[in-house]
Design an enzyme around this catalytic site. Sequence first.
Site, PDB file in Angstrom:
ATOM      1  CB  VAL A 180      -0.930   0.053   1.238  1.00  0.00           C
ATOM      2  CG1 VAL A 180      -1.984  -1.015   1.175  1.00  0.00           C
ATOM      3  CG2 VAL A 180      -0.151  -0.016   2.530  1.00  0.00           C
ATOM      4  CB  SER A 181       1.251   4.198  -1.969  1.00  0.00           C
ATOM      5  OG  SER A 181      -0.007   4.364  -2.590  1.00  0.00           O
ATOM      6  CB  THR A 182       0.586   7.584   2.107  1.00  0.00           C
ATOM      7  OG1 THR A 182       1.791   7.152   2.707  1.00  0.00           O
ATOM      8  CG2 THR A 182      -0.199   8.393   3.102  1.00  0.00           C
ATOM      9  CD  GLN A 207      -3.633   1.746   4.432  1.00  0.00           C
ATOM     10  OE1 GLN A 207      -2.464   2.071   4.444  1.00  0.00           O
ATOM     11  NE2 GLN A 207      -4.221   1.180   5.461  1.00  0.00           N
TER      12      GLN A 207
END
Length: 258
Positions: free
Chosen positions: A9-11, A14
Amino acid sequence: MNVVGYIRVSTQGQARDGYSLKYQEEEIKAYCKEQGLNLIHIFRDEGISGAKLNEEALEIDRVGLQEMLAHLSSVQIDNVVVLNTSRLWRSDIVKVLIQRELKKYGCDIKSIEQPFYSIHKKDPNDFLVNGLMELLDQYQRLEIALKLTKGRNKKAKEGGYAGGRVTFGYMKQKGEKELKIHNNHAEVVKRLFELKQIHRKWSLSRLAEALNDEGYRTTQGKAFTKVQVKRILDRESFYQGIYTYGQIQANGKHEAII
């Protein structure tokens, strides 16, 4: 069938997609159980973009992904299971790099949300990007070779050892930049040139025979041949302290033997 899972996940990803690490992990475990796949391990990256790339080294800056690829090099894995391929990449360059590694280890991708996906399917876009990547690889190799050549030429002009096989009669010790005389081998060199001076009409084979009769041996402890004798005689200027590298000739930093 042995498989590993990969979740990321990336910030932003997600929050936008709702694909939390926990959700991806649960989906992969359920999928593997349903399909009868032997799930060895799940690798993860958190808060990292799928497009992140170390452009200079052409490496993907993801610890979890690098650990997974290292695992593939030591253990036979048939597939990498992901929720979807965007967990592995979001750019074509990263896609090509990852697929190259997977193909190297005979591994394919199983995407839960893309059931018919395979890295072995032909894609015109992949063909284009692969071609560009190969050109980039070739360019980088040529660039590195050019830098090495420039460095070696500069060192040779200064009379320093610019690399390559160490000339018989010398040695290069670990951690030292310059060549040092190998006393035992230097004695052979001196004796050969003495014999050549005294017996000017002797053939290379006769000179080799004389060295062998006097008990001299090569680096490998074997008898000298005419080829090895010629190799030493051809380096007369080097043994006199002159360093030659390509078209460059300079007073060498190495000590002369003759």
